[in-house]
Design an enzyme around this catalytic site. Structure first.
Site, PDB file in Angstrom:
ATOM      1  N   ASN A 385      18.962 -18.937  -5.469  1.00 23.64           N
ATOM      2  CA  ASN A 385      18.554 -19.218  -4.151  1.00 23.64           C
ATOM      3  C   ASN A 385      19.733 -19.009  -3.014  1.00 23.64           C
ATOM      4  O   ASN A 385      19.680 -18.197  -2.408  1.00 23.64           O
ATOM      5  CB  ASN A 385      17.997 -20.474  -3.975  1.00 23.64           C
ATOM      6  N   ASP A 386      20.857 -19.911  -3.192  1.00 22.65           N
ATOM      7  CA  ASP A 386      21.703 -20.043  -2.099  1.00 22.65           C
ATOM      8  C   ASP A 386      22.644 -18.681  -2.199  1.00 22.65           C
ATOM      9  O   ASP A 386      22.943 -18.434  -1.033  1.00 22.65           O
ATOM     10  CB  ASP A 386      22.738 -21.183  -2.332  1.00 22.65           C
ATOM     11  N   VAL A 387      22.610 -18.262  -3.466  1.00 21.63           N
ATOM     12  CA  VAL A 387      23.440 -16.920  -3.409  1.00 21.63           C
ATOM     13  C   VAL A 387      22.946 -15.854  -2.812  1.00 21.63           C
ATOM     14  O   VAL A 387      23.588 -14.610  -2.597  1.00 21.63           O
ATOM     15  CB  VAL A 387      23.991 -16.553  -4.898  1.00 21.63           C
ATOM     16  N   ALA A 426      21.925 -26.259  -1.818  1.00 22.66           N
ATOM     17  CA  ALA A 426      22.575 -27.131  -0.525  1.00 22.66           C
ATOM     18  C   ALA A 426      21.638 -27.525   0.545  1.00 22.66           C
ATOM     19  O   ALA A 426      21.790 -27.778   1.408  1.00 22.66           O
ATOM     20  CB  ALA A 426      23.225 -25.613   0.058  1.00 22.66           C
TER      21      ALA A 426
END
Lengths: 459, 102
Positions: A385-387, A426
């Site tokens: 997700n965040d990456v 995050a």
């Protein structure tokens, strides 16, 4: 130490260095590990010949117990659980260094020179922090305690006080090594510091912490080497310390955060750190089925698969390899894109995919593959997700801003397999989910990939 | 004080050697690197063996025993798990060659 012992230790140190050198390529890595093992064996055997050893009872008992536990753990551990296993091994390394240092203190009868007492304090401090910190990291990764950051007011201040307290006491001890109480209190403070410095760190920051603990375990060994005036310990400890520092640095860079920010930032405490933009609800997301996805794959010529921690959680690596073989059979070019901080430790995804027999030349690092997304038909994101969050590029208010990401959004079609719409670690919403070219496939990674395979075979 | 200075030189130079070697390890192998280097830090075992066997006092021996156990777990477990991982990394482009059940 006799000259024979000294020379054998030197050979062991050379073998360790060669072992690390051969780790530079997957072709020679196994040989490297074997050389390193040989070095260790030589060092152990020559130590057992030492005249100082009078009684082998405890030695044999210790080796038998330790080898049994170590071998059992090494054989049984799942590749998905590798981060906690490495964390635990780091911890044992730290504990061993601290125990040897303390035992040496008792042996010397408090008669020691300044350099020995200084390194003794450092060995105990680093060793105990490594041990306790690693156990906390293990508990977090294993799910025994919450993986979310645990914070309390004044945490940084408390950690600072603990560290300064331990160092001041260390100073007292160096001044007067006959007071054993100083050492015991230092051990206690180090244990508390091990807990309070690791609990505020959340799951996705674990790669940094594990790398750092790896470095600590090396430094603890080196400090014990100073205490014992044993050069092979100093060299090995320095090598491991350097290795851990480099990995820590790579992980921090891959998140665009400083080490201090990772250690004290406690990102993802709650959802409130999200972006200013209002969250949209699930109804606005284009939700698709495996059948829809299979049709898109059928028309595609190139696919890049982006795995994340969700792959490990779902144990989906084997079915994923089945999928990539199926796609390859259909004449589609398949590659994997690995973000440096995907997973819970450096290289986590690579090991998982290797376990599933994915050849390593299909795995690409971020910098190698990032320019290829724009010419790729489908980017298939599994449990990441965040990456892949474009906010890291575009939104200066996002906590992810500045973090290097995989350019998944540049691909012609983006497929995202995800359990739900919940934001990533995050706590930041991902606008890519709402992009018209994104196909959201809601479900467990393993089940969804299995379904995809079924649909592709039916076509 | 001379001994400690020599040791300090060794320490600093070894760190530089470590930096040179480790920067060449590809991200592909970072997990085996961690477990393998971790096994190397189990070299503390040589100190542990002396503590456990030298028989100075009972407490020192018991601490030595614990040190031998933890260091052995570190060494044996670390090398074995590293080997297990490295064995899995294959370049094979033709996956049907010798593929056991996954």
């Amino acid at each position: 130490m006799t000259i024979l012992t000294e020379l054998t230790y030197l050979v062991a140190a050379i073998l360790f260095i060669l072992g690390l050198k051969y780790l530079g390529s997957p072709k020679t890595a196994r040989k490297g590990n074997f050389l390193s093992m040989l070095g260790m064996l030589l060092a152990i055997v020559v130590t057992l010949l030492d005249k100082e050893i009078l009684d082998f009872t405890y030695i044999i008992a210790g080796i038998v117990i330790g080898a049994a536990i170590g071998a059992y753990a090494a054989r049984k551990v799942e590749m998905t659980a590798m981060p906690q296993m490495v964390a635990l091994f780091n911890g044992f390394g730290g504990a061993a260094s601290a125990l040897v240092a303390y035992s040496e203190y008792i042996r010397s009868g408090a008669q020691m020179t300044t350099d020995v007492s200084v390194t003794l304090v450092l060995s105990l401090l680093i060793g105990v922090v490594t041990f306790v910190g690693s156990v906390v990291a293990y508990a977090k990764l294993q799910g025994l305690i919450t993986g979310a950051p645990v914070t309390f007011p004044g945490q940084k201040f408390a950690n600072g006080i603990l560290l300064i307290g331990a160092l001041v006491l260390g100073g007292f001890f160096v001044y007067n090594p006959s007071v054993e109480t100083f050492l015991l209190v230092i051990i206690g403070l180090a244990a508390i510091l091990g807990i309070t410095s690791v609990i505020p760190i959340g799951g996705a920051d674990m790669p940094v912490v594990i790398s750092l603990l790896n470095s600590y375990s090396g430094l603890a060994a080196a400090m014990t080497g100073f205490v014992l005036s044993n050069n092979v310990l100093i060299i090995s400890g320095a090598l491991v310390g350097a290795s851990g520092i480099i990995l820590t640095n790579i992980m921090c860079k891959a998140m665009n955060r400083s080490l201090a920010n990772v250690l004290f930032g406690a990102v993802g405490t709650d959802g409130s750190s999200g972006t200013g933009g209002a969250r949209k609800d699930k109804s606005e997301v284009a939700q698709y089925t495996a059948e829809d996805a299979a049709t898109v794959f059928e028309a595609a010529q190139s696919v890049i698969i982006v795995p994340g921690y969700g792959l490990a959680v779902a144990q989906a690596q084997h079915v994923l390899h089945e999928l990539d073989q199926l796609l390859t059979q259909k004449g589609i070019e398949v590659k994997y894109a690995i973000h440096p901080v995907a997973g819970r430790m450096p290289g986590h995804m690579n090991v998982l995919l290797a376990e599933a027999d994915v050849p390593y030349d299909m795995l690409y690092e971020m910098d190698q593959i990032n320019d290829e997304f724009q010419n790729t038909d489908v980017a298939l994101v599994i449990g990441a997700n965040d990456v892949i969050n474009p906010a890291a590029r575009t939104d200066p208010n996002s906590p992810l801003y500045g973090m290097p990401i995989l350019n998944v959004d540049k691909a012609r079609t983006v497929m995202i397999i995800k359990r739900s719409l919940s934001p990533g670690f995050a706590g930041v919403d991902n606008e890519l989910f709402y992009d018209p070219k994104t196909m959201m496939l809601f479900g467990d990674a393993k089940e969804m990939v299995t379904e995809l395979i079924k649909e592709l075979k039916n076509l | 004080m001379e001994g400690i200075m020599v040791s300090l030189y060794i320490f600093v130079l070894a760190i530089f050697v470590g930096f040179e070697l480790i920067t060449k390890v590809p991200p592909l192998l970072h997990t085996p690197l961690m477990s393998g280097s971790n096994a190397i830090s189990g070299i503390t075992i040589v100190g542990a063996l002396i503590s456990a066997g030298a028989g100075h006092s009972q407490i020192a021996k018991i601490l030595g025993l614990l040190a031998v156990i933890t260091a052995t777990i570190n060494v044996v477990g670390g090398y074995m798990v590293t080997d297990r991982m490295l064995e899995m990394f294959k370049k094979d482009k033709k996956p049907n060659k010798k593929q056991g059940a996954a």
